[in-house]
Motif scaffolding. Structure first.
Motif, PDB file in Angstrom:
ATOM      1  N   SER A   1      38.462  28.925  33.350  1.00 31.95           N
ATOM      2  CA  SER A   1      37.875  28.108  34.417  1.00 31.95           C
ATOM      3  C   SER A   1      36.473  27.624  34.112  1.00 31.95           C
ATOM      4  CB  SER A   1      37.835  28.914  35.729  1.00 31.95           C
ATOM      5  OG  SER A   1      39.131  29.152  36.223  1.00 31.95           O
ATOM      6  N   THR A   2      35.851  28.132  33.033  1.00 39.88           N
ATOM      7  CA  THR A   2      34.427  27.844  32.819  1.00 39.88           C
ATOM      8  C   THR A   2      34.075  27.424  31.396  1.00 39.88           C
ATOM      9  OG1 THR A   2      34.008  30.199  32.404  1.00 39.88           O
ATOM     10  CG2 THR A   2      33.713  29.414  34.671  1.00 39.88           C
ATOM     11  N   GLY A   3      35.076  27.224  30.530  1.00 34.03           N
ATOM     12  CA  GLY A   3      34.789  26.721  29.193  1.00 34.03           C
ATOM     13  C   GLY A   3      34.328  25.275  29.257  1.00 34.03           C
ATOM     14  N   VAL A   4      34.111  24.679  28.109  1.00 36.06           N
ATOM     15  CA  VAL A   4      33.623  23.294  28.076  1.00 36.06           C
ATOM     16  C   VAL A   4      34.738  22.342  28.487  1.00 36.06           C
ATOM     17  CG1 VAL A   4      32.633  21.473  26.657  1.00 36.06           C
ATOM     18  CG2 VAL A   4      31.950  23.855  26.277  1.00 36.06           C
ATOM     19  N   LEU A   5      34.486  21.619  29.568  1.00 36.70           N
ATOM     20  CA  LEU A   5      35.458  20.654  30.083  1.00 36.70           C
ATOM     21  C   LEU A   5      35.398  19.393  29.228  1.00 36.70           C
ATOM     22  CD1 LEU A   5      37.493  20.281  32.408  1.00 36.70           C
ATOM     23  CD2 LEU A   5      35.639  19.296  33.765  1.00 36.70           C
ATOM     24  N   LYS A   6      36.523  19.043  28.598  1.00 36.14           N
ATOM     25  CA  LYS A   6      36.557  17.924  27.664  1.00 36.14           C
ATOM     26  C   LYS A   6      37.294  16.696  28.202  1.00 36.14           C
ATOM     27  CE  LYS A   6      35.144  18.339  24.006  1.00 36.14           C
ATOM     28  NZ  LYS A   6      33.771  18.122  23.498  1.00 36.14           N
ATOM     29  N   LYS A   7      38.278  16.933  29.073  1.00 37.32           N
ATOM     30  CA  LYS A   7      39.109  15.811  29.525  1.00 37.32           C
ATOM     31  C   LYS A   7      39.652  16.113  30.910  1.00 37.32           C
ATOM     32  CE  LYS A   7      42.935  12.963  27.694  1.00 37.32           C
ATOM     33  NZ  LYS A   7      43.873  12.830  26.543  1.00 37.32           N
ATOM     34  N   VAL A   8      39.620  15.111  31.800  1.00 41.71           N
ATOM     35  CA  VAL A   8      40.091  15.299  33.178  1.00 41.71           C
ATOM     36  C   VAL A   8      40.946  14.122  33.617  1.00 41.71           C
ATOM     37  CG1 VAL A   8      38.109  16.709  33.861  1.00 41.71           C
ATOM     38  CG2 VAL A   8      38.032  14.222  34.181  1.00 41.71           C
ATOM     39  N   LEU A   9      41.766  14.378  34.618  1.00 35.84           N
ATOM     40  CA  LEU A   9      42.590  13.348  35.252  1.00 35.84           C
ATOM     41  C   LEU A   9      42.088  13.146  36.678  1.00 35.84           C
ATOM     42  CD1 LEU A   9      45.098  11.475  35.219  1.00 35.84           C
ATOM     43  CD2 LEU A   9      46.466  13.465  35.887  1.00 35.84           C
ATOM     44  N   LEU A  10      41.792  11.898  37.037  1.00 37.01           N
ATOM     45  CA  LEU A  10      41.311  11.559  38.369  1.00 37.01           C
ATOM     46  C   LEU A  10      42.127  10.395  38.921  1.00 37.01           C
ATOM     47  CD1 LEU A  10      37.415  11.439  37.794  1.00 37.01           C
ATOM     48  CD2 LEU A  10      38.769  13.412  38.475  1.00 37.01           C
ATOM     49  N   CYS A  11      42.024  10.178  40.228  1.00 41.32           N
ATOM     50  CA  CYS A  11      42.677   9.023  40.851  1.00 41.32           C
ATOM     51  C   CYS A  11      41.705   8.360  41.824  1.00 41.32           C
ATOM     52  CB  CYS A  11      43.941   9.437  41.590  1.00 41.32           C
ATOM     53  SG  CYS A  11      44.829   8.028  42.314  1.00 41.32           S
ATOM     54  N   PRO A  12      41.391   7.084  41.632  1.00 41.80           N
ATOM     55  CA  PRO A  12      40.489   6.382  42.558  1.00 41.80           C
ATOM     56  C   PRO A  12      41.035   6.395  43.995  1.00 41.80           C
ATOM     57  CG  PRO A  12      40.778   5.118  40.547  1.00 41.80           C
ATOM     58  CD  PRO A  12      41.795   6.230  40.501  1.00 41.80           C
ATOM     59  N   PRO A  13      40.132   6.451  44.991  1.00 48.63           N
ATOM     60  CA  PRO A  13      40.548   6.568  46.399  1.00 48.63           C
ATOM     61  C   PRO A  13      40.773   5.226  47.080  1.00 48.63           C
ATOM     62  CG  PRO A  13      38.185   6.775  46.255  1.00 48.63           C
ATOM     63  CD  PRO A  13      38.675   6.552  44.842  1.00 48.63           C
ATOM     64  N   ASP A  14      41.394   4.275  46.375  1.00 48.57           N
ATOM     65  CA  ASP A  14      41.527   2.914  46.898  1.00 48.57           C
ATOM     66  C   ASP A  14      42.303   2.833  48.213  1.00 48.57           C
ATOM     67  OD1 ASP A  14      40.501   2.679  44.348  1.00 48.57           O
ATOM     68  OD2 ASP A  14      41.701   0.926  43.825  1.00 48.57           O
ATOM     69  N   HIS A  15      43.205   3.814  48.443  1.00 43.06           N
ATOM     70  CA  HIS A  15      44.078   3.752  49.627  1.00 43.06           C
ATOM     71  C   HIS A  15      43.933   4.994  50.507  1.00 43.06           C
ATOM     72  CE1 HIS A  15      45.762   0.403  47.448  1.00 43.06           C
ATOM     73  NE2 HIS A  15      46.116   1.188  46.452  1.00 43.06           N
ATOM     74  N   ILE A  16      42.817   5.671  50.401  1.00 43.88           N
ATOM     75  CA  ILE A  16      42.612   6.925  51.125  1.00 43.88           C
ATOM     76  C   ILE A  16      42.604   6.704  52.647  1.00 43.88           C
ATOM     77  CG2 ILE A  16      40.081   6.755  51.035  1.00 43.88           C
ATOM     78  CD1 ILE A  16      40.022   9.820  50.611  1.00 43.88           C
ATOM     79  N   LYS A  17      43.217   7.623  53.375  1.00 42.67           N
ATOM     80  CA  LYS A  17      43.239   7.590  54.837  1.00 42.67           C
ATOM     81  C   LYS A  17      43.097   9.002  55.378  1.00 42.67           C
ATOM     82  CE  LYS A  17      46.243   3.523  55.421  1.00 42.67           C
ATOM     83  NZ  LYS A  17      47.552   3.043  55.942  1.00 42.67           N
ATOM     84  N   LEU A  18      42.611   9.103  56.609  1.00 37.16           N
ATOM     85  CA  LEU A  18      42.505  10.399  57.271  1.00 37.16           C
ATOM     86  C   LEU A  18      43.824  10.766  57.947  1.00 37.16           C
ATOM     87  CD1 LEU A  18      39.016  10.385  59.060  1.00 37.16           C
ATOM     88  CD2 LEU A  18      39.653  11.592  56.972  1.00 37.16           C
ATOM     89  N   TYR A  19      44.273  11.990  57.707  1.00 39.56           N
ATOM     90  CA  TYR A  19      45.451  12.525  58.390  1.00 39.56           C
ATOM     91  C   TYR A  19      45.122  13.918  58.919  1.00 39.56           C
ATOM     92  CZ  TYR A  19      48.363   8.827  56.380  1.00 39.56           C
ATOM     93  OH  TYR A  19      48.901   7.613  56.038  1.00 39.56           O
ATOM     94  N   SER A  20      45.779  14.302  60.004  1.00 35.22           N
ATOM     95  CA  SER A  20      45.531  15.623  60.605  1.00 35.22           C
ATOM     96  C   SER A  20      46.289  16.712  59.852  1.00 35.22           C
ATOM     97  CB  SER A  20      45.942  15.612  62.083  1.00 35.22           C
ATOM     98  OG  SER A  20      45.157  14.719  62.817  1.00 35.22           O
ATOM     99  N   ILE A  21      45.860  16.948  58.600  1.00 38.32           N
ATOM    100  CA  ILE A  21      46.546  17.966  57.796  1.00 38.32           C
ATOM    101  C   ILE A  21      45.608  19.087  57.360  1.00 38.32           C
ATOM    102  CG2 ILE A  21      48.395  16.448  57.001  1.00 38.32           C
ATOM    103  CD1 ILE A  21      46.833  16.076  54.383  1.00 38.32           C
TER     104      ILE A  21
END
Length: 283
Positions: free
Chosen positions: A9-29
């Protein structure tokens, strides 16, 4: 990259996967988004996108390669990339979403991992499991939260499928309002963790103390402000929130460099920097 993807969990982070929040909405979850909905608040999408771009920039400035998903208008919570599964040394675990509005993310992320050439070494199909509940405590020990989105059935499935790799898996039970384990527990360096003692079982706190981990405490109220939802970059660096002043100062006292981002809009959906980040390579 070889055949070792994420080894702790704490070694050198080299590569990540992300997703832009272009369609983000609030839901009661979750309790956080529910509170904003009660107030009649809607998300400012442009602001969410700007915050996410600043997160991407922080990664790039710190030598982390960023891979992006193509946002899908039907997948409104896809920005929280962490949750579709978890990456380990041998490949990745594909989770199973509890909330119906998120189930479509599974196929999208499965396809992306196939494209990236990362093998699926375990898949949850009977129970529920989300990556926000997953942590390496050390090289061979995995902690998995049993909170709102992950259950014992899923942990049983994961144990069975990972048995050949000889990981020790520890379930961590917390009250459902905490949503995921990464909201009330976060390892920022090998021997430093942010914890909410009010939320976590005493047995887990004792496990951490037994491993010689220094604990930085936050309150239950601070959990819902995402003050425990940090992202370790390795080599004594961590991404946090500008608003997280007390924790940031304590991190600095341990010699940790804090990259503090002004994220507040995306947080209204119930997830912070750790929730938005799926590690692909950490060495």
């Amino acid at each position: 990259m070889g055949d070792c993807f994420v080894k702790n969990s704490t070694g050198v982070l080299k590569k990540v996967l992300l997703c832009p929040p272009d369609h983000i909405k609030l839901y009661s979850i979750n309790v956080i988004s529910e509170e904003w909905i009660k107030r009649g608040i809607k998300l400012n999408i442009e602001r969410c996108i700007k915050e996410h771009e600043e997160l991407i920039q922080a990664y790039k400035e710190n030598g982390v390669e960023v891979v992006l998903m193509e946002p899908d208008v039907k997948l409104t919570n896809e920005v929280f990339a962490r949750d579709f599964g978890a990456c380990i040394r041998e490949g990745y675990i594909l989770g199973n979403f509890k909330e119906k509005i998120r189930t479509g993310e599974t196929a999208a992320y499965r396809n992306k991992m196939k494209e990236l050439g990362i093998p699926c070494v375990a898949e949850v199909s009977k129970g529920f499991f989300e990556g926000g509940d997953f942590w390496f405590l050390d090289y061979d020990t995995l902690a998995i939260g049993v909170i709102d989105r992950t259950n014992e059935t899923a942990i049983g499935e994961i144990k069975e499928q990972l048995n050949k790799f000889e990981y020790n898996i520890i379930p961590v039970k917390c009250e459902e309002d905490n949503l995921h384990l990464d909201m009330c527990f976060n390892i920022v360096e090998e021997k430093v963790a942010v914890v909410c003692r009010e939320a976590l079982p005493n047995s887990f706190i004792k496990t951490l103390e037994g491993k010689g981990v220094y604990l930085i405490d936050i309150s239950q109220e601070d959990v819902f402000k995402h003050y425990g939802n940090l992202q370790s970059l390795g080599n004594g660096r961590v991404i946090s929130l500008k608003s997280n002043k007390k924790v940031n100062e304590q991190l600095k006292s341990y010699g940790i460099s804090v990259i503090d981002l002004d994220i507040s809009e995306i947080l209204k959906s119930g997830g912070g920097p750790h929730c938005m980040t799926f590690p692909l390579v950490r060495i």
